[in-house]
Motif scaffolding. Sequence first.
Motif, PDB file in Angstrom:
ATOM      1  N   SER A 136     -37.656  13.583  13.952  1.00  0.00           N
ATOM      2  CA  SER A 136     -38.147  14.910  14.341  1.00  0.00           C
ATOM      3  C   SER A 136     -39.649  15.075  14.074  1.00  0.00           C
ATOM      4  O   SER A 136     -40.182  16.176  14.202  1.00  0.00           O
ATOM      5  N   ASP A 137     -40.325  13.982  13.728  1.00  0.00           N
ATOM      6  CA  ASP A 137     -41.756  14.044  13.422  1.00  0.00           C
ATOM      7  C   ASP A 137     -42.575  14.409  14.655  1.00  0.00           C
ATOM      8  O   ASP A 137     -42.270  13.970  15.762  1.00  0.00           O
ATOM      9  N   LYS A 138     -43.628  15.175  14.447  1.00  0.00           N
ATOM     10  CA  LYS A 138     -44.467  15.626  15.566  1.00  0.00           C
ATOM     11  C   LYS A 138     -45.228  14.477  16.221  1.00  0.00           C
ATOM     12  O   LYS A 138     -45.696  14.611  17.347  1.00  0.00           O
ATOM     13  N   LYS A 139     -45.349  13.338  15.543  1.00  0.00           N
ATOM     14  CA  LYS A 139     -46.059  12.193  16.125  1.00  0.00           C
ATOM     15  C   LYS A 139     -45.162  11.361  17.044  1.00  0.00           C
ATOM     16  O   LYS A 139     -45.621  10.437  17.692  1.00  0.00           O
ATOM     17  N   ARG A 140     -43.898  11.727  17.130  1.00  0.00           N
ATOM     18  CA  ARG A 140     -42.969  11.011  18.002  1.00  0.00           C
ATOM     19  C   ARG A 140     -43.197  11.440  19.444  1.00  0.00           C
ATOM     20  O   ARG A 140     -43.350  12.611  19.747  1.00  0.00           O
ATOM     21  N   ASN A 162     -41.086   6.416  21.332  1.00  0.00           N
ATOM     22  CA  ASN A 162     -42.159   5.824  20.538  1.00  0.00           C
ATOM     23  C   ASN A 162     -42.660   6.817  19.501  1.00  0.00           C
ATOM     24  O   ASN A 162     -42.428   8.021  19.608  1.00  0.00           O
ATOM     25  N   ILE A 163     -43.383   6.278  18.536  1.00  0.00           N
ATOM     26  CA  ILE A 163     -44.024   7.111  17.519  1.00  0.00           C
ATOM     27  C   ILE A 163     -45.356   6.469  17.158  1.00  0.00           C
ATOM     28  O   ILE A 163     -45.481   5.235  17.160  1.00  0.00           O
ATOM     29  N   ASP A 164     -46.340   7.302  16.898  1.00  0.00           N
ATOM     30  CA  ASP A 164     -47.647   6.810  16.455  1.00  0.00           C
ATOM     31  C   ASP A 164     -47.650   6.778  14.934  1.00  0.00           C
ATOM     32  O   ASP A 164     -47.347   7.789  14.290  1.00  0.00           O
ATOM     33  N   ILE A 165     -47.971   5.612  14.381  1.00  0.00           N
ATOM     34  CA  ILE A 165     -48.050   5.488  12.926  1.00  0.00           C
ATOM     35  C   ILE A 165     -49.467   5.098  12.539  1.00  0.00           C
ATOM     36  O   ILE A 165     -50.152   4.397  13.273  1.00  0.00           O
TER      37      ILE A 165
END
Length: 104
Positions: free
Chosen positions: A61-65, A69-72
Motif C-alpha cells: 500500500s506504499d505511495k511509491k508503488r 512495480n515500486i520505486d526504492i
Amino acid sequence: NYEISHGNAVAIGMKLMMQAEVQKKWCSIETFEEVLNILKKYEFDLEIKNSVDEIYEIITSDKKRKGKNIDIAIATEIGRSVLKRVSMIDLRKILTLAMEDSII
C-alpha cells in the motif's frame, strides 16, 4: 496498526533494505555500517519483529508503488542514493534476502 512510530519504521526499513543492498553489491558494507551506527546513536529499535509476508503486505500500500512495480531508494554511499524501480515480485525476493542473510 501504528504500533511503532513512522520514524522508527523508516529506520527499520533502512536497515532491512541496506542488508539486501550489501548482499546485492549495490552499496558497501562500510556504508551500511555507518548508517547502522547513526541509527543506533539515535537509539532506534532496529529489531525486525515482522515476517517477510507481513512487511510485504504493508509495502503493497506504499505511495511509491506503481502497479506491479515500486520505486526504492538505494543508498550507494552516505549522502548519495539512486531510485531503482523493481517489480513487486523482485521486492519480495529482496526482502527475503535481507531477512534470511542478515549481515549483522
